[in-house]
Design an enzyme around this catalytic site. Structure first.
Site, PDB file in Angstrom:
ATOM      1  CE  LYS A   7      -3.987   0.654   2.144  1.00  0.00           C
ATOM      2  NZ  LYS A   7      -4.799   0.653   3.328  1.00  0.00           N
TER       3      LYS A   7
HETATM    4  O1  G3P Z   1      -8.463   1.311   4.149  1.00  0.00           O
HETATM    5  C1  G3P Z   1      -8.598   2.878   4.276  1.00  0.00           C
HETATM    6  C2  G3P Z   1      -9.158   3.073   5.540  1.00  0.00           C
HETATM    7  O2  G3P Z   1      -8.740   2.257   6.539  1.00  0.00           O
HETATM    8  C3  G3P Z   1      -9.382   4.554   6.420  1.00  0.00           C
HETATM    9  O3  G3P Z   1     -10.800   4.316   6.752  1.00  0.00           O
HETATM   10  O4  G3P Z   1     -12.563   4.673   8.413  1.00  0.00           O
HETATM   11  O5  G3P Z   1     -10.178   5.296   8.958  1.00  0.00           O
HETATM   12  O6  G3P Z   1     -11.665   6.544   7.315  1.00  0.00           O
HETATM   13  P1  G3P Z   1     -11.194   5.184   7.921  1.00  0.00           P
END
Ligand code: G3P
Length: 238
Positions: free
Chosen positions: A86
Site C-alpha cells: 500500500k
Molecule cells: O482503508 C482505508 C481506511 O482504513 C481508512 O478508513 O475509516 O479510518 O476513514 P477510515
C-alpha cells in the site's frame, strides 16, 4: 465483487474469514498501531489464519521513494508474495509505485481523495486504487462521485493485457478499491458506481447482509417447521 476486511484484529479476522468470502485484509499505519503488537508476529499470525491464497495489504511508511522501495523489498522477503504494497498517492509514493510496478510488484494506491489521484496511480502501475469514501463525504465532497469519474477515465484508457505485461511484468485489471466506509449505503453506492473491490471495517462488514425482515422470516419458518417436525432437520427425515 472482491471483499476485503479493513482490520488487523486477529479475532475479527478469524471470525469474518470463517464466514464470508473475503479476498484478504487491508491495513494502514493506524490500524496496525491500534493492535499494539509486534508487527512481524502479527502479520505472520494473520497469514496463518487467512491461508496461502489470500492477500494482506500493508502500507509503506518511509518518507522517501528510496526508503519505501527498500521497505517494499523487505516486506516481500519477510512475508512472501501474497502481499500488496500500500503506497500513498504523494509525490514520493507515485515515484515508488512507478519503480516497484516495473519489477512486477503488487501495488495498492492509498490515501485517495480525488479522481486524478486514481488516474495517476493507475498509470504508475497500481492495481488497486483506494479512495477514502467517508473521509471525502465528511468534508462535504462525494466519495461516490470520485469513484464514478475515475472509473469512466479508467475505462477510456484501459491498456491491453500484452501492454500491461510489458509495462508491469504481470497482467491485471486496475481496480477501484472503495475504502473508509461508515455505513452500508456508502458501500452500495460505490459498488454501483463501478468499484470492483471494497475494503470494509468489521462494524460495517457485519451489517452488509443484515436485514431485520430476513431474521423475522427465518424465525417464522422455524416456528412453523417445529410445530410439525419438532427439532428434526432434513438429515433426520431423509
Ligand atoms: O482503508 C482505508 C481506511 O482504513 C481508512 O478508513 O475509516 O479510518 O476513514 P477510515
Amino acid at each position: 465483487m472482491q471483499y476485503y476486511l479493513d482490520t488487523a484484529n486477529i479475532e475479527d479476522i478469524k471470525r469474518i474469514n470463517n464466514i464470508y468470502p473475503i479476498m484478504g485484509i487491508t491495513t494502514n499505519p493506524s490500524i496496525i498501531a491500534k493492535e499494539k503488537r509486534n508487527f512481524k508476529e502479527m502479520i505472520k499470525e494473520i497469514q496463518e489464519v487467512l491461508g496461502k491464497d489470500k492477500y494482506i495489504h500493508i502500507q509503506l511508511v518511509g518518507e522517501t521513494a528510496e526508503i519505501m522501495i527498500e521497505e517494499a523489498k523487505k516486506l516481500i522477503e519477510t512475508f512472501g508474495e501474497n502481499i500488496y504494497l500500500k503506497i500513498p498517492v504523494t509525490e514520493q509514493g507515485i515515484k515508488a509505485m512507478k519503480e516497484l510496478s516495473k519489477e512486477g510488484q503488487r501495488i495498492t494506491a492509498t490515501g485517495i481523495l480525488s479522481p486524478q489521484q486514481i488516474v495517476m496511480a493507475a498509470e504508475a502501475g497500481a492495481e488497486y486504487m483506494a479512495p477514502y469514501i467517508n473521509r471525502s463525504d465528511n468534508i462535504g465532497e462525494s466519495g461516490v462521485e470520485i469513484v464514478k469519474d475515475a472509473q469512466k477515465i479508467l475505462d477510456n484508457v484501459r491498456i491491453s493485457d500484452e501492454e500491461c505485461k510489458r509495462r508491469f511484468k504481470r497482467v491485471f485489471e486496475p481496480k477501484i478499491f472503495g475504502a473508509s466506509f461508515k455505513n452500508v449505503r456508502q458501500v452500495h453506492e460505490v459498488m454501483l458506481a463501478g468499484a470492483k473491490s471494497v475494503t470494509v471495517g468489521t462494524e460495517v462488514f457485519d451489517r452488509l447482509i443484515y436485514h431485520p425482515y430476513t431474521d423475522w422470516s427465518m424465525e417464522k419458518f422455524n416456528e412453523d417447521w417445529q410445530k410439525v417436525y419438532g427439532d428434526k432437520n432434513l438429515l433426520d427425515l431423509l
